[in-house]
Write a protein that holds these residues in place. Structure first.
Motif, PDB file in Angstrom:
ATOM      1  N   TYR A 116      -0.238 -11.904   2.465  1.00 45.98           N
ATOM      2  CA  TYR A 116       0.902 -11.016   2.683  1.00 45.98           C
ATOM      3  C   TYR A 116       1.333 -10.405   1.355  1.00 45.98           C
ATOM      4  CZ  TYR A 116       5.423  -9.235   4.095  1.00 45.98           C
ATOM      5  OH  TYR A 116       6.492  -8.416   4.335  1.00 45.98           O
ATOM      6  N   GLY A 117       1.432  -9.089   1.316  1.00 47.77           N
ATOM      7  CA  GLY A 117       1.813  -8.378   0.094  1.00 47.77           C
ATOM      8  C   GLY A 117       0.660  -8.193  -0.878  1.00 47.77           C
ATOM      9  N   GLY A 118      -0.527  -8.684  -0.506  1.00 48.06           N
ATOM     10  CA  GLY A 118      -1.668  -8.643  -1.409  1.00 48.06           C
ATOM     11  C   GLY A 118      -2.273  -7.256  -1.558  1.00 48.06           C
TER      12      GLY A 118
ATOM     13  N   GLY B 200      -6.533 -11.253  -2.471  1.00 51.34           N
ATOM     14  CA  GLY B 200      -6.134 -11.158  -1.076  1.00 51.34           C
ATOM     15  C   GLY B 200      -5.437  -9.845  -0.787  1.00 51.34           C
ATOM     16  N   PHE B 201      -5.515  -9.434   0.463  1.00 54.31           N
ATOM     17  CA  PHE B 201      -4.913  -8.170   0.915  1.00 54.31           C
ATOM     18  C   PHE B 201      -4.091  -8.395   2.158  1.00 54.31           C
ATOM     19  CE2 PHE B 201      -8.957  -6.542  -0.931  1.00 54.31           C
ATOM     20  CZ  PHE B 201      -8.451  -5.604  -1.818  1.00 54.31           C
ATOM     21  N   ASP B 202      -3.024  -7.627   2.295  1.00 53.97           N
ATOM     22  CA  ASP B 202      -2.460  -7.432   3.620  1.00 53.97           C
ATOM     23  C   ASP B 202      -3.052  -6.109   4.106  1.00 53.97           C
ATOM     24  OD1 ASP B 202      -0.898  -5.415   2.437  1.00 53.97           O
ATOM     25  OD2 ASP B 202       0.991  -6.471   2.690  1.00 53.97           O
ATOM     26  N   CYS B 203      -2.758  -5.699   5.331  1.00 50.69           N
ATOM     27  CA  CYS B 203      -3.462  -4.537   5.882  1.00 50.69           C
ATOM     28  C   CYS B 203      -3.184  -3.261   5.092  1.00 50.69           C
ATOM     29  CB  CYS B 203      -3.166  -4.360   7.368  1.00 50.69           C
ATOM     30  SG  CYS B 203      -1.462  -3.988   7.804  1.00 50.69           S
TER      31      CYS B 203
ATOM     32  N   PHE C 178      -4.917  -3.324   1.624  1.00 52.67           N
ATOM     33  CA  PHE C 178      -6.337  -2.990   1.707  1.00 52.67           C
ATOM     34  C   PHE C 178      -6.522  -1.484   1.869  1.00 52.67           C
ATOM     35  CE2 PHE C 178     -10.125  -2.248   4.393  1.00 52.67           C
ATOM     36  CZ  PHE C 178     -11.080  -2.524   3.426  1.00 52.67           C
ATOM     37  N   ILE C 179      -5.733  -0.869   2.729  1.00 46.17           N
ATOM     38  CA  ILE C 179      -5.830   0.578   2.941  1.00 46.17           C
ATOM     39  C   ILE C 179      -5.581   1.321   1.636  1.00 46.17           C
ATOM     40  CG2 ILE C 179      -4.665   2.544   4.038  1.00 46.17           C
ATOM     41  CD1 ILE C 179      -4.363   0.709   6.541  1.00 46.17           C
ATOM     42  N   ASN C 180      -4.578   0.896   0.886  1.00 41.81           N
ATOM     43  CA  ASN C 180      -4.272   1.550  -0.392  1.00 41.81           C
ATOM     44  C   ASN C 180      -5.438   1.471  -1.358  1.00 41.81           C
ATOM     45  OD1 ASN C 180      -1.260   2.469  -1.256  1.00 41.81           O
ATOM     46  ND2 ASN C 180      -1.265   1.250   0.604  1.00 41.81           N
ATOM     47  N   VAL C 181      -6.016   0.290  -1.515  1.00 41.31           N
ATOM     48  CA  VAL C 181      -7.148   0.107  -2.430  1.00 41.31           C
ATOM     49  C   VAL C 181      -8.356   0.913  -1.940  1.00 41.31           C
ATOM     50  CG1 VAL C 181      -8.815  -1.581  -3.302  1.00 41.31           C
ATOM     51  CG2 VAL C 181      -6.365  -2.079  -3.370  1.00 41.31           C
ATOM     52  N   ALA C 182      -8.607   0.884  -0.633  1.00 41.68           N
ATOM     53  CA  ALA C 182      -9.754   1.602  -0.070  1.00 41.68           C
ATOM     54  C   ALA C 182      -9.640   3.104  -0.320  1.00 41.68           C
ATOM     55  CB  ALA C 182      -9.872   1.313   1.425  1.00 41.68           C
ATOM     56  N   PHE C 183      -8.462   3.666  -0.116  1.00 39.42           N
ATOM     57  CA  PHE C 183      -8.287   5.104  -0.337  1.00 39.42           C
ATOM     58  C   PHE C 183      -8.365   5.464  -1.823  1.00 39.42           C
ATOM     59  CE2 PHE C 183      -7.490   5.634   4.043  1.00 39.42           C
ATOM     60  CZ  PHE C 183      -7.581   6.993   4.313  1.00 39.42           C
TER      61      PHE C 183
ATOM     62  N   SER D 118      -7.628  -8.663   8.312  1.00 37.51           N
ATOM     63  CA  SER D 118      -7.208  -9.513   9.420  1.00 37.51           C
ATOM     64  C   SER D 118      -6.482 -10.741   8.873  1.00 37.51           C
ATOM     65  CB  SER D 118      -8.457  -9.942  10.198  1.00 37.51           C
ATOM     66  OG  SER D 118      -8.232 -11.100  10.937  1.00 37.51           O
ATOM     67  N   THR D 119      -5.408 -11.148   9.542  1.00 33.90           N
ATOM     68  CA  THR D 119      -4.675 -12.334   9.077  1.00 33.90           C
ATOM     69  C   THR D 119      -5.517 -13.594   9.172  1.00 33.90           C
ATOM     70  OG1 THR D 119      -3.687 -12.606  11.261  1.00 33.90           O
ATOM     71  CG2 THR D 119      -2.388 -11.414   9.629  1.00 33.90           C
ATOM     72  N   SER D 120      -6.449 -13.661  10.115  1.00 31.85           N
ATOM     73  CA  SER D 120      -7.242 -14.877  10.288  1.00 31.85           C
ATOM     74  C   SER D 120      -8.593 -14.857   9.570  1.00 31.85           C
ATOM     75  CB  SER D 120      -7.470 -15.145  11.780  1.00 31.85           C
ATOM     76  OG  SER D 120      -8.163 -14.066  12.364  1.00 31.85           O
ATOM     77  N   LYS D 121      -9.183 -13.677   9.374  1.00 30.33           N
ATOM     78  CA  LYS D 121     -10.526 -13.611   8.814  1.00 30.33           C
ATOM     79  C   LYS D 121     -10.642 -12.791   7.535  1.00 30.33           C
ATOM     80  CE  LYS D 121     -12.594 -14.217  13.345  1.00 30.33           C
ATOM     81  NZ  LYS D 121     -13.378 -13.613  14.412  1.00 30.33           N
ATOM     82  N   GLY D 122      -9.529 -12.269   7.042  1.00 30.57           N
ATOM     83  CA  GLY D 122      -9.586 -11.432   5.844  1.00 30.57           C
ATOM     84  C   GLY D 122     -10.137 -10.055   6.176  1.00 30.57           C
TER      85      GLY D 122
END
Length: 154
Positions: free
Chosen positions: A53-55, A60-63, A66-71, A128-132
């Motif tokens: 959470y907040g990653g 680690g990433f939250d959703c 991850f979107i921010n890093v990917a873009f 994903s919260t369960s699988k990353g």
């Protein structure tokens, strides 16, 4: 005379090739051209990175992290940080018009939103919260029942 027709045939072929290449390389006004596989390489790099959470990084990433890093990595583009801000960005896209790079949003709880990046063929990547960081299908019952909208970021 035979040489004339041979030269004429070559000239016509070269002109046709040049015109075809110009059409292939011209940007289409209705559909922006995006480099193939840009989000694929980001996914390969971070696949399996745990949820946090907040990653916003390899730890680690939250959703939305991850979107921010990917873009940033795929398009060199900064986006708003939270899912609540992302769902107000860009333009709404119908599900049947999704293209690689569109954001997909889901309602996962009474006040909880989840987001991912559409990568084509009915699939999206997300934290994903369960699988990353994983790839999932929009056809999966869990995601299909929670899908609320998609947005295209320009």
């Amino acid at each position: 005379m035979r040489n004339f027709f041979l030269l004429l045939s070559i000239a016509v072929s070269l002109t046709a090739c040049a015109n075809f290449q110009a059409l292939e390389n011209s940007p289409k006004a209705s559909q922006p051209v995006m480099a193939q596989g840009t989000f694929d390489s980001v996914y390969e790099k971070y696949q399996g990175t745990p949820y946090r959470y907040g990653g916003t990084g390899k730890g680690g990433f939250d959703c939305s992290g991850f979107i921010n890093v990917a873009f940033l990595e795929a398009r060199n583009q900064s986006l708003p940080r939270t899912t609540e801000q992302l769902i107000k960005s860009g333009q709404v896209v119908r599900r049947d018009q999704l293209r690689e790079g569109d954001l997909v949003f889901f309602k996962t709880g009474a006040k909880q939103l989840h987001a991912g990046i559409y990568v084509g063929q009915n699939a999206f990547i997300h934290a994903s919260t369960s699988k990353g960081v994983i790839e999932s299908s929009l056809a999966n019952d869990y995601w299909a029942n929670r899908y609320i909208q998609a947005r295209r970021i320009n």
